[in-house]
Motif scaffolding. Structure first.
Motif, PDB file in Angstrom:
ATOM      1  N   PRO A  73       0.799  -1.224   0.000  1.00  0.00           N
ATOM      2  CA  PRO A  73       0.000   0.000   0.000  1.00  0.00           C
ATOM      3  C   PRO A  73       0.838   1.284   0.000  1.00  0.00           C
ATOM      4  N   ASP A  74       2.039   1.245   0.621  1.00  0.00           N
ATOM      5  CA  ASP A  74       2.777   2.500   0.766  1.00  0.00           C
ATOM      6  C   ASP A  74       3.917   2.636  -0.231  1.00  0.00           C
ATOM      7  N   GLN A  75       4.155   1.625  -1.027  1.00  0.00           N
ATOM      8  CA  GLN A  75       5.411   1.641  -1.771  1.00  0.00           C
ATOM      9  C   GLN A  75       5.219   1.418  -3.252  1.00  0.00           C
ATOM     10  N   LEU A  76       4.123   1.930  -3.746  1.00  0.00           N
ATOM     11  CA  LEU A  76       3.826   1.685  -5.146  1.00  0.00           C
ATOM     12  C   LEU A  76       4.961   2.051  -6.079  1.00  0.00           C
ATOM     13  N   SER A  77       5.671   3.149  -5.767  1.00  0.00           N
ATOM     14  CA  SER A  77       6.664   3.634  -6.712  1.00  0.00           C
ATOM     15  C   SER A  77       7.939   2.804  -6.710  1.00  0.00           C
ATOM     16  N   SER A  78       8.157   2.019  -5.639  1.00  0.00           N
ATOM     17  CA  SER A  78       9.446   1.341  -5.542  1.00  0.00           C
ATOM     18  C   SER A  78       9.369  -0.162  -5.829  1.00  0.00           C
ATOM     19  N   VAL A  79       8.273  -0.587  -6.478  1.00  0.00           N
ATOM     20  CA  VAL A  79       8.151  -2.018  -6.724  1.00  0.00           C
ATOM     21  C   VAL A  79       9.120  -2.457  -7.811  1.00  0.00           C
ATOM     22  N   PRO A  80       9.955  -3.418  -7.497  1.00  0.00           N
ATOM     23  CA  PRO A  80      10.912  -3.888  -8.497  1.00  0.00           C
ATOM     24  C   PRO A  80      10.238  -4.808  -9.508  1.00  0.00           C
ATOM     25  N   SER A  81      10.827  -4.978 -10.653  1.00  0.00           N
ATOM     26  CA  SER A  81      10.262  -5.923 -11.616  1.00  0.00           C
ATOM     27  C   SER A  81      10.572  -7.346 -11.141  1.00  0.00           C
ATOM     28  N   LEU A  82       9.682  -8.245 -11.495  1.00  0.00           N
ATOM     29  CA  LEU A  82       9.757  -9.584 -10.921  1.00  0.00           C
ATOM     30  C   LEU A  82       9.888 -10.655 -12.004  1.00  0.00           C
ATOM     31  N   ASN A  83      10.903 -11.471 -11.866  1.00  0.00           N
ATOM     32  CA  ASN A  83      11.018 -12.675 -12.690  1.00  0.00           C
ATOM     33  C   ASN A  83      10.809 -13.899 -11.807  1.00  0.00           C
ATOM     34  N   LEU A 126      19.504 -16.412 -19.021  1.00  0.00           N
ATOM     35  CA  LEU A 126      18.308 -15.700 -19.473  1.00  0.00           C
ATOM     36  C   LEU A 126      18.051 -14.435 -18.653  1.00  0.00           C
ATOM     37  N   LEU A 127      18.390 -14.486 -17.366  1.00  0.00           N
ATOM     38  CA  LEU A 127      17.940 -13.414 -16.461  1.00  0.00           C
ATOM     39  C   LEU A 127      19.035 -12.479 -15.967  1.00  0.00           C
ATOM     40  N   ALA A 128      20.318 -12.908 -16.029  1.00  0.00           N
ATOM     41  CA  ALA A 128      21.379 -12.042 -15.501  1.00  0.00           C
ATOM     42  C   ALA A 128      21.346 -10.714 -16.240  1.00  0.00           C
ATOM     43  N   GLY A 129      21.589  -9.637 -15.503  1.00  0.00           N
ATOM     44  CA  GLY A 129      21.562  -8.306 -16.125  1.00  0.00           C
ATOM     45  C   GLY A 129      20.212  -7.629 -15.971  1.00  0.00           C
ATOM     46  N   GLN A 130      19.165  -8.413 -15.648  1.00  0.00           N
ATOM     47  CA  GLN A 130      17.852  -7.793 -15.423  1.00  0.00           C
ATOM     48  C   GLN A 130      17.731  -7.395 -13.960  1.00  0.00           C
ATOM     49  N   GLU A 131      17.329  -6.167 -13.741  1.00  0.00           N
ATOM     50  CA  GLU A 131      17.194  -5.627 -12.395  1.00  0.00           C
ATOM     51  C   GLU A 131      15.959  -6.211 -11.702  1.00  0.00           C
ATOM     52  N   GLY A 132      15.891  -6.000 -10.407  1.00  0.00           N
ATOM     53  CA  GLY A 132      14.649  -6.300  -9.704  1.00  0.00           C
ATOM     54  C   GLY A 132      14.738  -7.532  -8.825  1.00  0.00           C
ATOM     55  N   THR A 133      13.654  -8.279  -8.800  1.00  0.00           N
ATOM     56  CA  THR A 133      13.519  -9.403  -7.884  1.00  0.00           C
ATOM     57  C   THR A 133      13.393 -10.706  -8.664  1.00  0.00           C
ATOM     58  N   VAL A 134      14.017 -11.741  -8.128  1.00  0.00           N
ATOM     59  CA  VAL A 134      13.837 -13.082  -8.683  1.00  0.00           C
ATOM     60  C   VAL A 134      13.130 -13.920  -7.624  1.00  0.00           C
ATOM     61  N   ALA A 135      11.942 -14.434  -7.940  1.00  0.00           N
ATOM     62  CA  ALA A 135      11.263 -15.348  -7.024  1.00  0.00           C
ATOM     63  C   ALA A 135      11.498 -16.760  -7.536  1.00  0.00           C
ATOM     64  N   VAL A 136      11.818 -17.672  -6.614  1.00  0.00           N
ATOM     65  CA  VAL A 136      12.036 -19.066  -7.010  1.00  0.00           C
ATOM     66  C   VAL A 136      11.063 -19.926  -6.232  1.00  0.00           C
ATOM     67  N   PHE A 137      10.342 -20.775  -6.936  1.00  0.00           N
ATOM     68  CA  PHE A 137       9.615 -21.822  -6.215  1.00  0.00           C
ATOM     69  C   PHE A 137       9.646 -23.138  -6.956  1.00  0.00           C
ATOM     70  N   MET A 164      20.923 -22.119 -11.434  1.00  0.00           N
ATOM     71  CA  MET A 164      22.063 -21.634 -12.243  1.00  0.00           C
ATOM     72  C   MET A 164      21.714 -21.625 -13.735  1.00  0.00           C
ATOM     73  N   GLN A 165      20.896 -22.563 -14.158  1.00  0.00           N
ATOM     74  CA  GLN A 165      20.563 -22.670 -15.587  1.00  0.00           C
ATOM     75  C   GLN A 165      19.780 -21.457 -16.093  1.00  0.00           C
ATOM     76  N   ALA A 166      19.129 -20.740 -15.168  1.00  0.00           N
ATOM     77  CA  ALA A 166      18.309 -19.587 -15.573  1.00  0.00           C
ATOM     78  C   ALA A 166      19.138 -18.313 -15.682  1.00  0.00           C
ATOM     79  N   ARG A 167      20.376 -18.385 -15.252  1.00  0.00           N
ATOM     80  CA  ARG A 167      21.175 -17.162 -15.210  1.00  0.00           C
ATOM     81  C   ARG A 167      21.359 -16.556 -16.606  1.00  0.00           C
TER      82      ARG A 167
END
Ligand code: UD1
Ligand code: CA
Length: 479
Positions: free
Chosen positions: A22-32, A116-127, A111-114
């Motif tokens: 609710p308070d941090q709309l502007s700071s949401v990182p992009s998510l992979n 594709l994703l290295a260099g992209q800013e933000g958050t990485v969620a793993v499940f 490690m196999q996803a690196r």
């Protein structure tokens, strides 16, 4: 579904973000999102990859992909290995894929996803793809925790008295997370820890790609993703953890027993959802509804009923007892008892059963009455058609208000080919009529009891006998 992390979907994204940040709309990182699905799943003892085993009418992998879709508009990266082709054809373009050639553990899988994703800013969620009961709310809490703190790694934990193979959460005396220790590597004291690792993590993108190579190889030759916790702690970084109360969400599928447990939990959830939406389930314990089914309000479902696949049920119906409805659409006000419906389309106010069978391509228009021991396949029964008893209708078109007498059979198969039957509106087919297709019974025409109809019957005429002749025409055949 709510989504975030992509500019293309701003309205839903904003709504979702307001609810979790609710308070941090502007700071949401992009998510992979990275989903691990390459494991050998030896404990399932199956020729089918674990993540393609069905649960509540969908392959397991669908649950994690749907969860990822709810969190990010960027398609998840799915790490595939065993059964890679089957997983790809299940998910198609809804996911990006990286292949893990050798199964060297969950750390190695990430490690196999690196590439594709290295260099992209933000958050990485793993499940992990074997945790189908996780909810969007819970993942939202994890994202919230991660966005609100300064750590490089955030995770969920839960408490359970039956740890069955989960990694243990080791904390410092002042309560900070220090490490995750796999059950096989636990000391006897660590084994007694009841706080467990469900396997859901958020990482700062920069940090994970910089550090993933530091994961040491285990004595068994594996790279544990969970070792990133110890690595972060050794760098003086904070690891944030939030404890989840509902342990049923954390059920991971490693064996067929787990699959049955998860099915029971999911069934309970699905049944509650329908009851909350105004559907009466007389006995939820014996009511089996796939997650894919929709039911409108004031419908009553009786015991021992199975509603499967892409089934849709309208308002005010009475379904069951002892009924299976699969990939079938039912209108409103229908009644179905002791019957099996597969791949059918049923309009409003239709009565079916007891002991009826609709097969693929059966289309019953509004007000049809189909009584006991009837079978309909690939046929249209117009509005108000009555077929009360012991009939087989295949490859037929039946006009409105026609009456199909007891024991009527469309003889649609000549041993090599199927042929069509047409019955006009208002026709009256006498008991035990055999309609030898291809054949057409005209509008308002009649057939006598026991007739075997091999030729067309014109509108309004009556045919009787074996083979059937028009009544009153002694010598000429029917044309
Ligand atoms: C893992 C965690 C454990 C946690 C548990 C929760 C590690 C080292 N351990 O153990 O702490 O409590 O999950 O369920 O992470 N996979 C790959 N490639 C591999 C190995 C696994 O893609 O080389 C995938 C599997 O397909 C599966 C997921 O990763 O979807 C988890 O693997 P699994 O072997 O089930 O891990 P657990 O032993 O359950
Ligand atoms: Ca597992």
């Amino acid at each position: 579904m709510p989504r975030h992390g992509f500019p293309g979907d701003l309205i839903v994204a904003t709504r979702f973000l307001m609810s979790i940040f609710p308070d941090q709309l502007s700071s949401v990182p992009s998510l992979n999102v990275v989903i691990l699905a390459a494991g050998d799943s030896t404990r399932m003892r199956s020729d089918t990859p674990k993540v393609l085993h069905p649960l509540g009418g969908r392959p397991l992998i669908e649950y994690s992909v749907r969860l990822a879709d709810a969190l990010s508009t960027t398609p998840p990266v799915v790490v595939i290995g065993r059964g890679a082709e089957a997983v790809r054809s299940q998910l198609g373009t809804r996911a990006r894929y990286v292949e893990q050639q050798q199964r060297l553990g969950t750390g190695h899988a990430v490690m196999q996803a690196r590439g594709l994703l290295a260099g992209q800013e933000g958050t990485v969620a793993v499940f992990y793809a074997d945790m189908p009961l996780l909810t969007v709310d819970t993942m939202g809490r994890l994202l919230d925790l991660h966005a609100g703190g300064s750590g490089v790694l955030s995770m969920l934990t839960f408490e359970s008295a039956t740890p069955r193979g989960f990694g243990r959460i080791v904390r410092t005396p002042d309560g900070e997370v220090q490490a995750i220790v796999e059950e096989v590597d636990c000391t006897p004291e660590q084994r007694l820890i009841s706080e467990l690792n469900p396997g859901l993590y958020c990482f700062d993108a920069d940090w994970i790609w910089e550090n993933i190579d530091s994961i040491p190889v285990s004595p068994k030759g594996e790279y544990y993703l969970t070792d990133l916790v110890g690595i972060a702690v050794s760098q003086g970084r904070k690891v944030a953890a939030v404890k989840v109360d509902d342990a049923t969400e954390m059920l991971g599928i490693n064996t067929r027993e787990h699959l049955a447990e998860a099915e029971a939990v999911l069934r309970g959830r699905v049944n509650r959802r329908h009851m909350q939406a105004g559907v009466t389930l007389i006995d939820p314990q014996t009511t089996y509804i796939d997650d894919t089914v929709s039911i409108d309000r004031d419908t009553v479902v009786f015991p021992a009923t199975h509603l499967r696949g892409m089934t849709r049920i309208g308002q005010g119906c009475r379904i069951g007892p002892d009924t299976t409805v699969e990939n079938t659409s039912l209108g409103s006000g229908c009644r179905v008892t002791y019957s099996v419906l597969e791949g059918a389309l049923v309009e409003d106010g239709v009565e079916i059963g007891p002991f009826a069978h609709l097969r693929s391509g059966a289309h019953l228009a509004s007000g049809v009455h189909m009584g006991n021991f009837g079978e309909v396949k690939n046929s249209y029964l117009g509005p108000g058609v009555k077929m009360g008893h012991f009939s087989y209708i295949g490859d037929a078109q039946i006009g409105s208000e026609a009456n199909i007498g007891a024991g009527t059979i469309t003889c649609n198969y000549d041993g090599s080919q199927k042929h069509p039957t047409e019955i006009g509106a208002g026709a009256f087919i006498g008991s035990d009529t055999m309609l030898v297709a291809p054949v057409r019974i005209g509008m308002g025409a009649r057939t006598g009891a026991g007739s075997v109809v091999t030729r067309d019957v014109p509108d309004g005429e009556t045919a009787v006998g074996v083979p059937a002749r028009l009544r009153g025409l002694a010598h000429s055949d029917i044309e």
